[in-house]
Scaffold this motif. Sequence first.
Motif, PDB file in Angstrom:
ATOM      1  N   PRO A  91      11.686   3.361  -5.171  1.00 25.38           N
ATOM      2  CA  PRO A  91      11.019   3.384  -6.556  1.00 25.38           C
ATOM      3  C   PRO A  91      10.512   4.969  -6.729  1.00 25.38           C
ATOM      4  N   PHE A  92      10.698   5.160  -8.140  1.00 31.24           N
ATOM      5  CA  PHE A  92      10.555   6.669  -8.530  1.00 31.24           C
ATOM      6  C   PHE A  92      10.004   6.331  -9.861  1.00 31.24           C
ATOM      7  N   VAL A  93       8.829   7.089 -10.129  1.00 32.13           N
ATOM      8  CA  VAL A  93       8.257   6.912 -11.423  1.00 32.13           C
ATOM      9  C   VAL A  93       8.090   8.124 -12.289  1.00 32.13           C
ATOM     10  N   ILE A 122       0.735  -1.073  -0.257  1.00 32.04           N
ATOM     11  CA  ILE A 122       0.142   0.078   0.077  1.00 32.04           C
ATOM     12  C   ILE A 122       0.677   1.213   0.039  1.00 32.04           C
ATOM     13  N   GLU A 123       1.981   1.395   0.804  1.00 33.17           N
ATOM     14  CA  GLU A 123       2.700   2.659   0.878  1.00 33.17           C
ATOM     15  C   GLU A 123       3.470   2.818  -0.260  1.00 33.17           C
ATOM     16  N   GLU A 124       3.999   1.655  -0.966  1.00 34.51           N
ATOM     17  CA  GLU A 124       4.681   1.867  -2.431  1.00 34.51           C
ATOM     18  C   GLU A 124       3.584   2.430  -3.528  1.00 34.51           C
ATOM     19  N   VAL A 125       2.244   1.927  -3.332  1.00 32.39           N
ATOM     20  CA  VAL A 125       1.191   2.649  -4.165  1.00 32.39           C
ATOM     21  C   VAL A 125       1.021   4.166  -4.114  1.00 32.39           C
ATOM     22  N   VAL A 126       0.756   4.366  -2.576  1.00 34.48           N
ATOM     23  CA  VAL A 126       0.549   5.698  -2.372  1.00 34.48           C
ATOM     24  C   VAL A 126       1.768   6.511  -2.888  1.00 34.48           C
TER      25      VAL A 126
END
Length: 669
Positions: free
Chosen positions: A153-155, A112-116
């Motif tokens: 991760p960085f998008v 969840i934290e990564e998606v946020v």
Amino acid sequence: MPPAQGGQHLTSTLRLIRRLGAGAMGTVWAAEEIGLGRQVAVKVMSPGYANDDPSKERFRKEAQAAARIRSPYVATIFGHGVTDDGQPFITMELLDGETLRDRLRRLGPLPIEEVVRLFGQMARGLAAAHKMGVVHRDIKPANLFVIDDEGEPFVKVLDFGIAKDLDASSELTSTGAMLGTPAYMSPEQYDDTKRVDHRTDLWSLGIVAYEALTGKTPFTGSSLPAMAFSIARGEFQPPSALRQDLPRTLDGWMARALSLDVEARFGSTMEMAETLAAATKPPAGRAGTTSPPTTAPDLAYAETKPSSPEKPQIPPPSKPVSGKVGDLFKAAPKRPTNALAQDLPQAGEGPRLDIVEDPSRGVLTLSLAGRFGRALAFDKRGESLFIGFSKGEVVSFDLQARRVNWSTRLRVSPLCLDTGAGHLAVGCADGRVRLFDASRGLVQSTLHIDATPVRALALDEGAKTLAVSGEGYRVTGEGHRVTFWSVSTGECLQVAQEHADEVRALAFDGRNGLWASGSRDTTVRVWDASFRQTQVLRGGVVNCVAFAADGRHLAAGYSDGSLILWMTPPRWEFDKRLTGHTKRINSLAFVHGAGTAGALVTGSEDGTLRVWDVATGRMQRTVGTGTTTITCVSTTQDGRYVASASADGAVRLYRWPLHPSLGEQPAAK
């Protein structure tokens, strides 16, 4: 014309190296720009489209649309052209990582934290596009590229190939033509493309969030008509029904994100990101969590590796939060290596951090009793604000969650800050520069400059080189030096001694690879990537310098309250002098980001923060009572926030553009 192949020279200066992938209209290659020795990504239009005028025009529009957007969350476009045999191509930054589609295939539903976190970055990238009137229209995991940046991760948003310019007078497609990827398309994309606006991207973002959390898309169909029918019904399983650890509050967020009624959806990507963060916070009393504290923990002296405590949470807006920020670090001293050495921590307690938010006017105020902010810097993503307080406290503040990421208290006062590639450089009164891991608050090393305070520093965006100046001129006659250091080894790369008096300001230009230094000797000197002086610009006693994000302007603030703008390479011409402050300018920063690149913010000893229009030189806004010195200002690269620190102890964070109620606007002449 033959298809592109490895080793082929598209132009005399552009050689293809290896194929990276293929899209609807072309292939993507890693390539070398021979003259610059730089590797780039090149999108080459497929031969089957190269003779189709509408396709070529759409390809050209892609380059133009993406090139206008200034955001760290959007892949940078360098240029476009056509080969001798008529094949259009686009050059862009070469990224190392994977698409979100590949990441989901490899890992399945994400934490969840990564998606946020990733969602907030996607939102910022699209917000920059929407500010420019550009709608992407094809947001999907395959067009979102994930980079591993310092373990996080960085998008970046890719492929504006079917983007719609809301300001354009005509469409490249006929009325009713459908462009997009069916599973991620909004109902209006199926119905009538003339109704498409920025909210179609918001719908697609909702689909991406659903898939990242559950591993599935909410709407399915074995054919295009079946998919259209599924979306038109608007019925889907709530995410919490597919994954047990998802809170039910997320179901309401998803229902709004995927509403068939365009007006019922969120109004902006940033509203989506902020409410998603709130909807996914664990409720009080849930297993593995604790209730939000009424106070934040105390700041503790330390300069070593942190533990991993719960981040303090903030009560509802407009109510101050005060308390302790926490013992976040434990001692782990290291042996000195070359010019680098790890400082020993001290034990002790600090003051309480107060946070007051005025959401109606978009202002957040942070303060520590008995302290004032001496230095400010945003991270390059615009996710965190770093504050150096007068008695040694350094705080990382999360802009989206409105809470402290980490904090530490040094034994000396921090005087200047800068950030780059996951690093935070802190120049201190003891003549040292502390180099932090910006995400965790770990002091990785300490660079010994000399025995006098570090007056100014600048870190390049890749955090490879650090420029530093101190106050040693008054004591040793050497404060006019600018020294350039290797961040990784602590080696002094160059000593520049051309200034005749104390160097007070340093800045780095990521676009042109230039450094600038400003001095009491009334000069601003410019240095190239090899640390050779290339320009000497004169104007007065310099207190601060800054480059515009687009690399087109260099600004300097002076002791007489004026500031000067110069045009940067290749012209290097005086542009204009701006006047209005009645006392020295302490700090200045360009307001970056889509649609706001022409603004400049200054802070002065006259107690005001002023906003200037770079193109006209006109003062647009004056903020402040004139009773307390503004010590520092800073801005985010995406143009969303402006921060100021003042001698009254307040650090103020403003949403950009500033609310009309803030300050005065000068009468039109």
